[in-house]
Structure formats: structure tokens, C-alpha cells
Motif scaffolding. Structure first.
Motif, PDB file in Angstrom:
ATOM      1  N   VAL A 170      10.649   3.826   0.725  1.00  8.12           N
ATOM      2  CA  VAL A 170       9.686   2.943   1.399  1.00  8.12           C
ATOM      3  C   VAL A 170      10.397   1.681   1.859  1.00  8.12           C
ATOM      4  O   VAL A 170      11.042   0.987   1.068  1.00  8.12           O
ATOM      5  CB  VAL A 170       8.503   2.580   0.472  1.00  8.12           C
ATOM      6  N   ALA A 218       3.200   6.640  -1.325  1.00  9.87           N
ATOM      7  CA  ALA A 218       4.540   7.097  -0.939  1.00  9.87           C
ATOM      8  C   ALA A 218       5.515   6.935  -2.097  1.00  9.87           C
ATOM      9  O   ALA A 218       6.329   7.829  -2.378  1.00  9.87           O
ATOM     10  CB  ALA A 218       5.025   6.323   0.282  1.00  9.87           C
ATOM     11  N   LEU A 253       1.509  11.164   5.055  1.00  3.82           N
ATOM     12  CA  LEU A 253       2.546  11.146   4.020  1.00  3.82           C
ATOM     13  C   LEU A 253       2.863  12.556   3.528  1.00  3.82           C
ATOM     14  O   LEU A 253       4.021  12.886   3.245  1.00  3.82           O
ATOM     15  CB  LEU A 253       2.108  10.262   2.858  1.00  3.82           C
ATOM     16  N   ALA A 257       7.574   8.622   8.366  1.00  3.04           N
ATOM     17  CA  ALA A 257       6.244   8.152   8.741  1.00  3.04           C
ATOM     18  C   ALA A 257       6.336   6.672   9.062  1.00  3.04           C
ATOM     19  O   ALA A 257       6.890   5.892   8.288  1.00  3.04           O
ATOM     20  CB  ALA A 257       5.251   8.387   7.612  1.00  3.04           C
ATOM     21  N   ALA A 287      -0.945   3.021   1.236  1.00  2.00           N
ATOM     22  CA  ALA A 287       0.023   4.018   1.697  1.00  2.00           C
ATOM     23  C   ALA A 287       1.353   3.858   0.968  1.00  2.00           C
ATOM     24  O   ALA A 287       1.994   4.844   0.579  1.00  2.00           O
ATOM     25  CB  ALA A 287       0.222   3.883   3.211  1.00  2.00           C
ATOM     26  N   THR A 288       1.757   2.611   0.759  1.00  2.00           N
ATOM     27  CA  THR A 288       3.011   2.338   0.046  1.00  2.00           C
ATOM     28  C   THR A 288       2.951   2.865  -1.383  1.00  2.00           C
ATOM     29  O   THR A 288       3.894   3.500  -1.866  1.00  2.00           O
ATOM     30  CB  THR A 288       3.296   0.830   0.060  1.00  2.00           C
ATOM     31  N   THR A 336       6.672   0.655   6.975  1.00  3.77           N
ATOM     32  CA  THR A 336       5.425  -0.049   7.280  1.00  3.77           C
ATOM     33  C   THR A 336       5.749  -1.412   7.885  1.00  3.77           C
ATOM     34  O   THR A 336       6.680  -2.091   7.456  1.00  3.77           O
ATOM     35  CB  THR A 336       4.545  -0.251   6.031  1.00  3.77           C
ATOM     36  N   LEU A 339       8.941   6.242   4.419  1.00  2.00           N
ATOM     37  CA  LEU A 339       7.805   5.532   4.998  1.00  2.00           C
ATOM     38  C   LEU A 339       8.276   4.155   5.442  1.00  2.00           C
ATOM     39  O   LEU A 339       8.865   3.406   4.657  1.00  2.00           O
ATOM     40  CB  LEU A 339       6.675   5.386   3.963  1.00  2.00           C
TER      41      LEU A 339
END
Length: 950
Positions: free
Chosen positions: A63, A56, A24, A184, A52-53, A156, A154
Motif C-alpha cells: 500500500v 488491502a 482489491l 489498484a 480500502a487501505t 491511494t 494499492l
């Protein structure tokens, strides 16, 4: 208890959290990465994605998140759309238009109501859509977009093993590019999940730049810490037993502790010593059984319907009133089985799996059928309904078959033929015998062929007897598909038999047969073993056209245009047919990405109509750019380069060939042979022999009997001449001409002027009779076809090889004829040859004008060998030619040259950035260096600096 169990999901995950934090931080600095979190269910992958969320979002990143669902694997691009639809929905209309512009355009049809696009008659191909989605994701970051602020992002994806195949291919394609982007990509996937054999999913786990995180089971010490948090008085034996029974899986540790705690006392170690992970999940069912009956019914319905189900729908499926369903949902959330709130969702997929597996097989199938009916009543898309129908029992219900067929069609349009194949197989189980089954099998064969599954051949063969009573177009479609499959297997005669049968279904003059014939000709006329039969099929079309009754469909008109040109019909007739083919859509065949347009352009070049050919390719380029069709853009770039080469626009042709090589370098290599010869021709005229040799290797993987093979041989002949080996040149030139005539019965100097090359080679060998004979044949053939450019070129060669000295009258006639054509390159050759011959004939006063004019043309074209020869001849004649201004092009790096060529090609800075996957700032830096090296100040001067004729 709840806090302790939640803590277990991130316990001993410091290394994974550090890796995610580093990814990140790197994306904030502009360096993207891919992180794959892989492990068994319950190991904490979802919790790592959530961490991670959280980080971010705290750092201001955009996100986007999605998750695979087992029942939704039939929804083509479902996960991709879940990722990208929310930010599009939130954007204003003007911003949406920017996001979907350019290379993102093919993705627009996937977002009806959100994005509008000028659509071709057929939807873009699957790879075009995937590239469009990749570009849309990039556009969301603002990267490479002029005037847009860059916002790192980001993405995911959880439970990727259950994502649909098309979405997985999108993710793999995006991962190919992620290193250059402020993006990412974090993907969680189960070990040994159902989708683990999907190639796109395997690619993700080895994709550079990649970090593969594999969270380990909890250590004995970590489990002891969690046990002590729930049972402070428990001894080491209980912790050891829990660690053994759970295998250190964080989720199973938590579930086991919840089950043990439900008994209300500290359990002995012996109570769990014999438990294994399977029995731990059975304890979930035991816990559920202790709850009120309404809670069990609601949990069972949710397990069938899947996560994100509205409470109202789950209540209807369970046969509960809304108040009772609300109470049941609260009870299930209190028991840590469901997440609180609406829509409903299990706390963990393993809980859902355990409840779903506990249903008896027939009861489970019936529950899914009821779920399908509920979704249909609620107006959900057919793809969601189809997911439940796939796991229901066949009952001979035509309505079910129709729904599955509709869902399969959607999957095909979205580029997931594997999902379409599964849906159609299941639809056949509910279809009745006869024509409906035949049409379903035909669709199944089409999906299998698209997926690269050669079982399509057996499927369509089985379908044909069921289509005996079907309308002619349907049966013709089946036979055409069979022809394609046989062709791809190398059974060319079998392909011809099938296509003949398709054509025989139509009465003479039936306009519906024209598209069938056009497709047949695209297969057959360019394959030597089928060419004669294709010619017989085309013959009546030619007769009708020459009597003023041309075909109406553009595809057949394209083939007619080429044949008229090759037969030497009057140029106005060729132009009329070309105009009809291109009238409605400059790509002629959007499904074929412009391959038929290429036939028309080749015909115009053969007929010497270079300006019309360039205009047709120009229009095709514009259409391909609007649609974001990368493959069509590449084809149109190649064909414009062909027209520009003959006009002497060598640098502009190189720029076009850059566009053509883009799709080729991404795997669309069927055009490699054609690109090879044209790129080699351009490099030879520019004096770049090594580059020409390298370009010819693009043809190496291709069959030696393709129509481009003689053209490649002619290039090798020209290269041998330059390298002082006229014997090899003569052999190659003769072989080229004989190969083209033997394989395709084509002898047209507008396509391949091989006799000219051979005559020059024989002349250099000292075999003057052979040289003059070849040159005379070239002139006669050129006059027969009546193309001025070909006549002028042949006369130039005949004048050069004449004995005892060059024939000045032939050379002068050549220059005069070529001056009236757009063939500037051939005109420059004729002028230089005429000037040199005049000087050697003692006519020094007369040699200056043609040499100076030829030099000016050659300099402007950057045809360096020709310019150097003209300059040398002028020096020999005692004249002082002007020096060419030093342009500095040779000082450009490959990256600078490519950016400059794309700018010359008409791309904006943003379009160049999109094409090359570099930032707009990098484009600006490259162009600044180009301007400095070329001593210019803006892109308008690039044409002059690169020497492109106006």
C-alpha cells in the motif's frame, strides 16, 4: 459521541465499500483497476480510502498513499514522490538499482541520494520522467520483471484536486496502463475543487477501466440514528433540523452534533432550524474561541503551515514555548479539532479551511511570509518555501524573487511548466526593474512555451528591451526562443529575423555561436522558405571545415556532416565530421532526443557508409536504453533500420521500426513521414504490398513540403509499378525528384534515386528514349557524387533499359561494383538482373552463378519478390533452384511476431514485457509458440529463422 460520529463516515456506504472490495480482490487476481471517489468535502471520501487501505493491508497488498495539499501545488511531482519515495527508502541498494533499471531510469534524478544513474548533460524530458515513474511503480509490484515475485499493490491519492499538475499527469498516464497491471489506483477528488479544470484530473474521472463512486448525502433515517445516539431523548424535529442544516453531509452532521452537545443540554429544534452548512463551520470557530488563547494561536498557525507540521515549528510560528504548545495541542485534540500526536494535523480539511479563512487577508499573507521564513530556516526545500511565498504580499524583496525563481527551475526540470509559470509570475512582482526582471521574464516565457501557452511570445517580446545590457548568450537565448515561437506560429520569416539577430550578437569565430547556429539550422534548413538563408549561414562553416578548421560543437558538426555528404565531398571527410559529432555522446543532443544523431546517420547512408551508419545508431540505441529515453530509443531504432534496409537486413529493419513506432503511437508523431516511407520500402521488398500501402498513411497528417514527402512519392511510384501502372509510377517518380530539387535543391541518389524508378517506369511504358535518357542522367549524377552504391544501382538500371537488348557489360559492372559495398539488397538485384539478361542473351552456362547467388541473398533477406523472380529465371533456364526452407513466419500472430521482432532486436524477456506492458510469463508463452512455429529452440536461432543476414 466520538464513536457515533466516526460511524457516520461509513454509514450508508455499503455499495462503495463493495466496489472497493471488488477492485482489491481483482488486483489480487492480477487485474488492475482505477476507482475515483468523487464528492463534496465532508462526504466521507477519506474514510473510504482508509477502509480500502485497511482491507488491502489485511490481504497482504503493498500500500502506497499520498495526499494533495493546497499549499504544495507548486511542488512539481510532489504527490508522485510522496507515493514512491517510501518504498525506495526502505529498499536495499541492490533492490533500488533493480527498481530503477531500464524504462524506469529517467525517474532516477527525482530521488537524489536513493538512486544513481548515468545522466546525460541535460535532465530527461518531462514525459520521459513520467514514463519512468510509471515504470518504477510497475517495478515495485514485480510485474514484468524476471526473477521477481509479483506483489499486488494499492495506490491511494486523497484530495487529488490539490495535487500538482505533473503528479496528475503521472496518475493519468499510470491509469492508461492500470488494466494490465496488478495495481489498484484509488483517487479521491472534491466536486468543483480548484484543480477540477486540470485536463489530467478530468481524464481520471472518465478513464477506463474506471469505477466512479459518488457517495450520496446521508438519508433522513441515517441522520436520525446519529442524533439519537447523542441525544436519546430528542424528538424527530431535532433530527429533521440537523438533516436540513447539514444537508446530510456526514462531516457536517458530526460537527453540528459536537457543537450542540457543548451546550450541555438537549437543544430545541429551533436552535438549528435556520442553520446552513456555512454556519455549521462557524460553529467550529465558536468552539475554538471557547478554548484557551494558546490553543487558538496554535490552530491558526497550523492552518497556515498546513498538515504534517512538526509541533516545534508550529509553536515557533505561534510564538509559544514548547510546553505551552504541547498543552494547546492536547486541548485541540480533546476538542476533536486536531488529530492526536506529532506531526500535527486537523481532523478534517474543512476545519483547517474554516480556521484559515477566518484570518483577515493581510494578516493571512503576513502569516504565510513568516511560515516561509521558518521553513527556510529549517532547511526545507525551496518548493515548500515557495508555496507560502505565493500567497504572501509582494514587498520588492529580491531574495523572495530568487527563491521563487529557484523553485520554478525545479518545477520545470520535473516537468510541471504550469507550476513554474505561477512561481515566475509571482517572482516578477518582487523583482526590481531592469536586467533581473528581463531574465525572469525570459524564464517565464520558456515555462509558458513548455506549457503550450502562446502568451510566451508576448512575454519574451516584452523581456527583450530589458535585456539590452545583458551578456550576449542571454540575449541570444531570448532571440532564439522568440524564433522558436514565431516558427511554431507559422511566421517563418520572422523566425529567421530573430535567429539572425541572435547570431549577429557574436563575433565571427565565437564558439558560443555554434550551438545557436545549430539550432537555427535545425529549424531553417528543413523548411523550404528558410532553406536558402540557412545555406548562407552554413557556407562559412563549410569553407572553414574544408580548409581543415571544422567547428567544435557536436550539433554544428552534425549539420556539417550532412552537407558534406549531400555536396559529394570525399567520403573520408564525411566520416571525419561524423566521428567528431558523435565523439562525446552518441545521441549528439540529449535535449533533442537524438534528432541530430539522425542527421549524422542519414549523412552516412547518403555517402554509402552503411556499416558506420549502423554502428552510430547502435551506440545511440545503447545510450537511449541506459537512460530510459523512449523517444531517443525510437529515433535511433528508425535510423538503424535505415542502415539495415540498404544492407538487406529487412527483418531486422522491421524490428527496429517497431521500436521507432512506439513513441510515434504515443503521440510523438513528428517522425511519421520518415517512418512511413522506410516502412513502405521494407514491406515492398518483402512482397507485402497492402502493408506498404498502409504504412504510407502514416505520412498523411504531415505537411506536403517536408523533406520526407519526395521519398513518400517515390514509394508510391514503386507501388504503382508493382500494380501494373507505369504511367502513374513515372509521374510520381518525376514529381518526387522535382519536388526535392525545387524545395531543397537536393539531387543526390544516395538520398533519393528517383531517376532509376522513373527510367524503369518509362521502359515499361515503351518510351525507351526517355528511359535511356533518365538512366544516363542517373549514371552521370551517381559518378559525380562518387558513391559506389549509387553508381552500381544506376548502372543496373541503365543496363536493364538499354536497347535493343539489356547491356550485359553495364549489368556486370553494376554487380562487380556492388559486390564491394555493404549494399547487399542492391547487389542481389544486380545479380538477378544480370543472370536473367545472360539467359535471354543465350548464355545459359553463364546465367546460373549470378542467379543462384542472387537467390541465396534474396532468400536470406526474405526479399520474397526478388527470390521468386530469381527462382523463376532458374527454372526457365532449365535449372533446379534449391527450395527455401519453410520458416512458418507467416503463421505467426501479430502479437507473436511483435514479441519475436523485439527479441531479435536484442531485448530480454523482461524488457519486452516492459515495452509492451504484458507480463514476463506472457512473453515466454509467445516466444514458446514462435519457436514451435519456426522449428527452432532458442532466440539465438531467430536471426536465421527470420532470414536476417549476418
Amino acid at each position: 459521541m466520538t464513536k457515533r460520529v466516526a460511524e457516520s463516515l461509513l454509514l450508508e456506504r455499503d455499495s462503495e465499500l463493495t466496489a472497493l472490495a471488488a477492485a482489491l480482490e481483482a488486483v489480487r487476481m492480477g487485474s488492475g483497476s482505477l476507482v475515483v471517489v468523487q464528492g463534496p468535502p465532508g462526504v466521507g471520501k477519506t474514510r473510504l480510502l482508509a477502509a480500502a487501505t485497511d482491507q488491502a493491508q489485511a490481504n497482504g497488498l503493498l500500500v502506497l498513499a499520498a495526499r494533495g495539499h493546497e499549499l504544495e501545488r507548486a511542488i512539481a511531482l510532489g504527490v508522485a514522490l510522496d507515493l514512491l519515495a517510501p518504498p525506495l527508502t526502505a529498499a536495499r541498494p541492490k533492490e533500488r538499482a533493480r527498481l530503477a533499471a531500464g524504462l524506469a531510469a529517467p525517474a532516477a534524478p527525482l530521488f537524489p541520494g536513493l538512486l544513481r544513474q548515468e545522466l546525460s548533460p541535460a535532465a530527461p524530458g518531462s514525459d520521459d520522467m513520467l514514463r519512468g515513474l510509471c515504470r518504477l511503480a510497475v517495478n515495485l509490484t514485480g510485474w514484468g520483471t524476471e526473477g521477481a515475485a509479483v506483489r499486488p499493490m494499492l495506490l491511494t491519492v486523497d484530495d487529488a484536486q490539490w495535487a500538482d499538475e505533473a503528479s496528475l499527469r503521472f496518475l493519468a498516464m499510470l491509469a492508461d496502463r492500470v488494466g494490465a497491471l496488478p495495481l489498484a489506483l484509488v483517487v479521491a477528488v472534491r466536486d468543483g475543487g480548484d484543480g477540477s479544470e486540470v485536463s489530467a484530473l478530468r481524464r481520471l474521472t472518465v478513464q477506463p477501466p474506471n469505477r466512479l463512486l459518488a457517495p450520496a448525502p446521508l438519508s433522513a433515517g441515517a441522520v436520525e440514528r446519529l442524533v439519537a445516539g447523542v441525544f436519546p431523548a430528542a424528538g424527530d424535529d431535532l433530527a429533521a433540523a440537523v438533516a436540513h442544516a447539514s444537508g446530510g453531509n456526514p462531516f457536517l452532521v458530526g460537527e453540528l452534533l459536537r457543537s450542540l452537545q457543548a451546550d450541555g443540554h438537549v437543544p430545541p429544534a429551533s436552535a438549528v432550524a435556520g442553520m446552513v452548512p456555512g454556519t455549521v463551520l462557524h460553529s467550529v470557530l465558536a468552539r475554538l474561541a471557547r478554548l484557551p488563547a494558546e490553543a487558538g494561536r496554535l490552530a491558526t498557525s497550523l492552518a497556515v503551515l498546513g498538515d504534517r507540521t512538526p509541533l516545534r515549528r508550529a509553536a515557533r510560528h505561534a510564538g509559544l514555548g514548547l510546553p505551552a504548545a504541547e498543552r494547546a495541542a492536547d486541548v485541540l485534540a480533546g476538542a476533536h479539532l486536531l488529530r492526536p500526536g506529532d506531526p500535527l494535523g486537523f481532523l478534517h480539511p474543512l476545519i483547517a479551511a474554516a480556521v484559515h479563512a477566518d484570518l483577515p487577508a493581510f494578516a493571512r499573507a503576513r502569516a504565510h511570509r513568516r511560515a516561509a521564513d521558518l521553513l527556510a530556516e529549517d532547511g526545507e526545500g525551496v518548493e515548500k518555501v515557495a508555496g507560502h511565498l505565493l500567497v504572501s504580499q509582494p514587498e520588492g524583496d529580491l531574495a523572495v524573487a530568487r527563491t521563487l525563481r529557484e523553485a520554478a527551475g525545479l518545477a520545470l526540470r520535473r516537468g510541471d511548466p504550469a507550476a513554474a509559470t505561477r512561481l515566475l509570475h509571482r517572482a516578477l512582482a518582487d523583482a526590481t526593474a531592469g536586467r533581473y526582471s528581463g531574465e525572469l521574464m525570459l524564464e517565464l516565457a520558456r515555462a509558458q512555451m513548455t506549457a503550450g501557452d502562446m502568451a510566451a511570445h508576448d512575454t519574451v517580446t516584452e523581456a527583450l528591451p530589458l535585456l539590452d545590457d545583458a551578456p550576449a548568450p542571454v540575449r541570444a537565448e531570448a532571440l532564439t526562443l522568440l524564433a522558436r515561437l514565431r516558427n511554431s506560429r507559422g511566421d517563418f520569416s520572422g523566425a529567421a529575423v530573430a535567429q539572425d539577430a541572435a547570431l549577429d550578437l557574436f563575433e565571427a569565430g565565437d564558439p558560443r555561436s555554434e550551438d545557436v547556429l545549430a539550432e537555427y539550422l535545425m529549424i531553417a534548413r528543413f523548411h523550404p522558405s528558410l532553406r536558402r538563408h540557412a545555406a548562407r549561414r552554413l557556407a562559412p562553416v563549410l569553407r572553414e571545415a574544408r580548409q581543415g578548421r571544422p567547428p567544435g560543437r557536436p550539433g554544428l558538426l552534425a549539420h556539417l556532416t550532412l552537407q558534406l555528404a549531400l555536396d559529394g565531398d570525399p567520403v573520408p571527410e564525411v566520416l571525419r565530421a561524423a566521428s567528431g559529432a558523435l565523439a562525446h555522446d552518441p545521441l549528439v543532443d540529449p535535449v533533442g532526443h537524438g534528432s541530430l544523431m539522425g542527421i549524422v546517420v542519414h549523412a552516412l547512408v547518403i555517402a554509402g557508409e552503411l556499416v558506420a551508419a549502423e554502428a552510430a545508431a547502435d551506440a545511440a540505441l545503447s545510450a537511449a536504453r541506459r537512460r530510459g529515453d523512449v523517444l531517443a530509443y525510437g529515433y535511433a531504432g528508425y535510423h538503424r533500420a535505415l542502415a539495415r534496409y540498404h544492407q538487406g537486413a529487412l527483418t531486422a529493419a522491421l524490428a527496429d521500426l517497431e521500436a521507432a513506432r512506439g513513441p510515434h503511437d504515443e503521440g510523438w508523431n513528428s517522425a511519421g513521414g520518415w517512418i512511413a516511407f522506410l516502412l513502405a520500402w521494407v514491406h515492398l521488398e518483402r512482397g507485402e504490398e497492402d502493408a506498404a500501402e498502409e504504412a504510407l498513411h502514416l505520412a498523411d497528417p504531415h505537411p506536403p513540403d517536408g523533406m520526407y514527402s519526395p521519398l513518400v512519392l517515390d514509394c508510391r511510384a514503386r507501388l504503382s509499378l508493382l500494380r501494373g501502372d507505369p504511367a502513374a509510377a513515372l509521374r510520381a517518380a518525376r514529381d518526387a525528384g522535382h519536388l526535392l530539387e525545387r524545395l531543397y535543391e537536393i539531387d543526390h541518389p544516395g538520398l533519393l534515386p528517383w531517376r532509376g524508378t522513373a527510367a524503369i517506369a518509362a521502359h515499361h511504358l515503351g518510351d525507351h528514349p526517355a528511359a535511356q535518357e533518365l538512366a544516363g542522367q542517373a549514371v552521370a549524377r551517381a559518378r559525380t557524387v562518387g558513391v559506389a552504391q549509387a553508381v552500381g544501382a544506376a548502372l543496373r538500371v541503365a543496363g536493364l533499359v538499354a536497347r535493343p537488348r539489356p547491356d550485359l557489360s553495364l549489368l556486370a559492372e553494376a554487380a562487380k561494383i556492388l559486390q564491394g559495398t555493404p549494399a547487399a539488397l542492391e547487389h542481389a538485384r544486380a545479380l538477378v538482373d544480370l543472370g536473367a539478361a545472360l539467359w535471354r542473351a543465350g548464355r545459359g552456362r553463364d546465367c546460373g552463378p549470378p542467379l543462384r547467388q542472387g537467390l541465396a541473398l534474396a532468400d536470406r533477406m526474405h526479399a520474397r519478390p526478388l527470390a521468386e523472380r530469381a527462382r523463376a529465371e532458374l527454372h526457365a533456364a532449365g535449372m533446379r533452384p534449391r527450395r527455401t526452407a519453410v520458416a512458418g513466419i507467416d503463421a505467426l500472430t501479430p502479437a507473436e511476431r511483435r514479441v519475436a521482432l523485439l527479441a531479435l532486436h536484442g531485448h530480454s524477456n523482461g524488457q519486452i514485457a516492459q515495452t509492451l506492458f504484458i507480463s514476463t510469463k506472457t512473453v515466454e508463452t509467445h516466444l514458446a509458440r514462435v519457436y514451435r512455429k519456426l522449428a527452432i529452440v532458442n532466440r539465438r536461432q531467430l536471426s536465421e529463422a527470420f532470414g536476417s543476414p549476418t
